[in-house]
Design an enzyme around this catalytic site. Structure first.
Site: not given
Lengths: 225, 225
Positions: A12, A34, A65-67, A95-96, A147
């Site tokens: 994504d 996404k 991306g991330g976890d 994670t971000a 987000m």
């Protein structure tokens, strides 16, 4: 290893080109979207596609991306695989929140400033943020909102309404770790205005708490403009 | 890249031999401890040592297990460097919570079961756990406790006293991701007894919340005994 073995890669939009290029050259690459309100495939379609490809005997790599297990809906995707009897492995990611902390100079915990750290998602439901404000607005706690850009003003207002001081430090980190990284800091009172003025855009992460003040000393990553 | 450049490597006991071997062969390697009540060097000594080595012109790599900014005291170490005017970079890591989630089959967030996730440390202060129980015991929240094994019984008792159901699912993950990984699941009522019976030992991570139930479906990593 998994990168090199996969026959099909579903990725994504938070997956960088550099990471994607680590996959096998002849692997089929499918972009599954996404982005907020712009999903190329709906979650149910992604789940179904993975099952279908795996049943064809393909080795499927789902790149996120991330976890996958922190607001990544990895649990739902894997539940579908498990229900279909397909074998899988799950690889944790950065994670971000961890990425932004390191690159923005904002430790998530710190013995003097934060004894706990809570992650929530700021996705709006029907225009309102349905968060547990009492659980968030606690002393010595760092709040990380995934987000949260769209609801930033409401977020800051609610945290103040539920007991956090108006001058609690807060930051928005845009695209942590890459050259497009931008960080805007302020307080719960003025952060939304500052961020609007700076014109930050998703993907972003919001960090609220005394630890944000440490950025003054600990910031080291200054991407070139 | 940083691994290959460093002249001196300071590492602690959560760093695996495999990772350590990625550093330059002729780099000096200093073990700085970090086991409960068995620190080879005190935190202040580690901080001072890093500054001293850097001032000698050495390229110092500080290797930690997990993420430096989640209960890693990375903030304190970097503050010391910043105060001494030493240039640094911070590389994020996969914190124990993400690693345990992936390898134990317990997503930290899930649209149906957990909308937030909170990280705390269970280090006992003078035999008591000084946690914000009201902030932890919230609906639809996953609680992750770092270093919570010693206080596990008190932890479960307090969460029940502050409103979580006695049958809230909970797990202890020992040494996530490596062959010594062991996972014991139960409820807030019986977890401490089960863990004692199984003889789990640090390092462990405690996870409390409905997401623990997903392990039944999502567990895939079964290390060999």
């Amino acid at each position: 290893r998994l990168m090199q073995q996969a026959d099909v890669v579903l990725y994504d939009n938070l997956v960088s080109k550099e990471v994607l290029e680590l996959t096998r050259r002849d692997a089929r690459r499918i972009y599954v979207g996404k982005q907020r309100a712009n999903h190329t495939l709906r979650q149910e379609q992604i789940n179904a596609l993975m099952v279908e490809l795996a049943k064809q005997g393909q080795r499927v790599l789902r790149l996120k991306g991330g976890d996958p297990y922190v607001f990544g809906r990895g649990g739902e995707e894997i539940e579908t695989l498990a229900a279909a009897g397909i074998r899988f492995e799950v690889v944790p990611g950065i994670t971000a929140a961890n990425a932004a902390a390191a690159y923005a100079g904002i430790p998530l915990t710190h013995r003097e400033h934060a004894h706990s750290c809570v992650f929530v998602t700021g996705h709006l439901k029907d225009g309102t943020m349905d968060l547990d404000w009492h659980g968030l607005a606690r002393p010595k706690q760092t709040i990380v909102i995934y987000m949260g850009l769209l609801g930033l003003e409401a977020l800051c207002r609610q945290l103040i309404a539920h007991g956090l001081a108006e001058d609690t430090p807060a930051a928005v980190v845009q695209q942590a770790t890459v050259p497009q990284q931008r960080v805007v800091t302020g307080t719960l009172r003025d952060l939304a205005a500052r961020v609007a003025e700076a014109g930050l855009r998703p993907p972003t992460l919001v960090i609220v708490g005394d630890v944000v003040r440490l950025r003054e000393k600990l910031a080291w990553y200054e991407p070139q403009r």
